[in-house]
Design an enzyme around this catalytic site. Structure first.
Site, PDB file in Angstrom:
ATOM      1  N   HIS A  64      -3.665   4.507   6.633  1.00  0.00           N
ATOM      2  CA  HIS A  64      -2.609   3.948   5.662  1.00  0.00           C
ATOM      3  C   HIS A  64      -1.469   4.282   6.269  1.00  0.00           C
ATOM      4  CE1 HIS A  64      -5.418   3.168   2.361  1.00  0.00           C
ATOM      5  NE2 HIS A  64      -6.222   4.028   2.741  1.00  0.00           N
TER       6      HIS A  64
ATOM      7  N   ASP B  59       0.812  -1.317  -0.119  1.00  0.00           N
ATOM      8  CA  ASP B  59       0.105   0.128   0.020  1.00  0.00           C
ATOM      9  C   ASP B  59       1.094   1.342   0.173  1.00  0.00           C
ATOM     10  OD1 ASP B  59      -1.780   2.102   0.812  1.00  0.00           O
ATOM     11  OD2 ASP B  59      -2.408   0.987   2.380  1.00  0.00           O
TER      12      ASP B  59
HETATM   13 ZN   LIG Z   1      -8.070   1.102  -0.626  1.00  0.00          ZN
HETATM   14 ZN   LIG Z   2      -9.153   0.682   2.752  1.00  0.00          ZN
END
Ligand SMILES: [Zn+2]
Ligand SMILES: [Zn+2]
Length: 567
Positions: free
Chosen positions: A381, A207
């Site tokens: 994130h 990510d």
């Molecule tokens: Zn996402």
């Molecule tokens: Zn997500």
């Protein structure tokens, strides 16, 4: 780092020892995450998400990955693993299932969230929802998959490890390294570290959303402290909060802060009501029955004893919060004394809408607390420090950054090189790229179609042409010319009539419209003189002549729609 050559080569499917990854979305944008892991001639889909439209995509409801590759290889699809319950990872399923049929694997919560949409679309019969547990290792066709817990802004997300003939491919899913998550379920770094040592991780896909942000994310539980403090500060006033409906842990912390301060909670907004009910049923959200009331009761309750949890933290036009800001929410009217806490960040592209909502709220006399003023939100994130931690723990041979705009992918690639992944072993892939993992290494082997699939209402793909037309209509307006001509001679019988919307304000531009009419008439007469009577030719004549006239006189390029009828 290696960048895709951009060539399209014939893919040689089905070689047993090679493993292939095909990226259909999410690399070069935030949204519509979708990838295929391929082994032994079979395909495992990893997420199937949607993307919310950009402002210039006029009238578009959402954007999907191009499903051509999946359609062409439908018989090879084994199933779809959904990493977590966000729309950018599962929102495309209710569209793909219209054409294809396959089982879906995910955590219980992820599947429950996915089920809503699929059920609404009437497509439950085309799939099987198969729950998998934290740490479970499961064989699905030729795929040997392992589901590793990660923390994120929706509970029960997974990183997925594929134990392949070419070694382990680890996909991080959306994640952060939260050491004190609300439910105590942490990112399983120990398991990832163990795999990184024995047998070693061949390829890491991770990510990239916050790769540009230095440092570490704050823990989700830090938001709880801030919320409790705000509830103390605003004791005696009615409190309305807004957050993502899927952010069950945020909802939990809001409810906890409210209840601790002697309040009851009510939900506002369809998705909030639905998700709260679902999460309570499943045991993922704890709000005692006595502490939850119906939104209809709120108006009659002491403002100091109530907290509303609403949708609309992104300023979505028809959401509960937007309607409240506009004074148009039938269920709840805001005014002096109310406090609105927006427990979210505006996603890039939504800033304008959120600002408009905040303005509207102030206009109603309410107090507003948002993430620019107090720490009422943390991201889901991982930031650069956490991304480096994962790279260090996983210690992969190859690395491909995923989930992000190109700038995020680039920064993440640099982090990987900083952490010791060889320059030649870091690949910057984009949507449509196909990479192959073999004994020799990892390389780009081709591309597949990966354009945007635009969805408008229930229409599958409105295409680029429609969007181009909408942009012209929005920017320049339209002129419609209606004329009836004699079928054989081409002579004008009635009209031409010139009607416009969005070009010039008709009452003030009568003279201009008269001139336009005359200009079309002249063009049609010239056509008759030249014995041009064919429909399409006449239309083209009108378009060209009138287009020139309009441009000469007004420096504008509206859409010109000739309607020529024969009599
Ligand atoms: Zn996402
Ligand atoms: Zn997500």
């Amino acid at each position: 780092m290696a960048i895709a050559p951009g060539s399209s080569v014939q893919l040689d499917n089905g070689k047993s020892a090679t493993v292939r990854v095909t990226f259909l979305g999410g690399l070069g944008e935030i949204g519509r995450n979708c990838a295929c892991i391929e082994q032994d001639g079979r395909i495992m889909l990893l997420d199937c998400g949607l993307m919310f439209p950009e402002p210039e995509m006029l009238g578009i409801d959402l954007v999907l990955p191009d499903f051509t590759y999946l359609r062409d290889n439908a018989d090879r699809i084994e199933g779809c693993i959904v990493t977590h319950g966000h729309e950018d990872h599962m929102g495309g399923l209710s569209y793909l299932l219209r054409e294809l049929s396959f089982p879906i694997f995910g955590s219980r919560l992820t599947l429950a969230l996915a089920k809503n949409r699929i059920e609404e679309a009437g497509l439950l019969g085309r799939t099987q929802l198969i729950p998998v547990a934290d740490g479970e290792r499961r064989r699905i066709g030729p795929f040997d998959c392992e589901f590793i817990p990660v923390t994120h802004s929706v509970p029960h997300g997974f990183a997925t490890a594929f134990h392949t003939p070419q070694g382990i491919i680890l996909h991080s899913g959306d994640f952060k390294i939260d050491l004190t998550p609300v439910d105590g379920r942490t990112t399983d770094l120990a398991r990832i570290g163990a795999m990184g040592i024995e047998p070693g991780i061949r390829l890491l896909l991770s990510d990239s959303t916050n790769a540009e942000e230095p440092g570490h994310t704050a823990s989700e539980s830090s938001v709880g402290k801030v919320l409790r403090e705000l509830f103390r500060v605003y004791a005696g006033r009615r409190i309305i909060t807004a957050c993502f409906a899927s952010h069950i842990h945020r909802v939990q912390q809001i409810a906890d802060a409210a209840i601790a301060n002697g309040r009851v909670v009510a939900t506002l907004g369809r998705s909030m009501a639905k998700n709260v009910a679902l999460a309570r049923d499943m045991g993922f959200l704890t709000i005692p029955d006595g502490s939850i009331v119906d939104i209809e009761q709120v108006a009659s309750l002491d403002p100091a004893r109530v907290c509303v949890i609403s949708t609309g933290s992104q300023g979505e036009p028809m959401s509960a919060l937007s309607l409240m800001a506009a004074g148009e929410n039938k269920r709840l009217k805001l005014g002096d004394g109310d406090v609105v806490i927006i427990s979210a960040h505006a996603i890039p592209g939504n800033e304008y809408s959120v600002n408009r909502v905040i303005d509207g709220l102030y206009r109603r006399g309410t107090e507003v607390v948002h993430s620019g003023m107090a720490d009422v939100h943390v991201t889901g994130h991982a930031m650069a420090g956490e991304l480096k931690t994962l790279l260090s723990v996983a210690d992969p041979e190859f690395f491909i950054p995923v989930h992000g705009e190109f700038r995020h992918l680039t920064h993440h690639a640099r982090l990987a090189m900083e952490m010791g992944v060889g320059e030649d072993n870091v690949l910057l892939a984009e949507d449509g790229d196909v990479v192959e993992l073999t004994d020799k290494g990892l390389e780009f082997v081709g591309t597949v179609p990966s354009g945007y699939l635009y969805v408008d209402g229930i229409v599958g793909d409105v295409g680029h042409g429609v969007l181009r037309d909408r942009r012209v209509l929005a920017d320049e307006g339209v002129i419609v010319v209606v004329v009836t001509v004699d079928a054989t001679s081409g002579e004008v019988i009635t009209g031409p009539e010139v009607i416009t919307r969005g070009w010039v304000h008709a009452p003030e531009a009568e003279a201009l419209l008269d001139e336009a009419r005359q200009c079309v008439l002249d063009a049609l007469e010239r056509a008759v003189d030249n014995q041009v009577v064919e429909m399409e030719s006449l239309k083209r004549q009108i378009r060209q002549t009138l287009g020139r006239f309009v441009n000469d006189r007004t420096k504008r390029r509206p859409m010109i729609v000739p309607v020529v009828m024969e009599a």
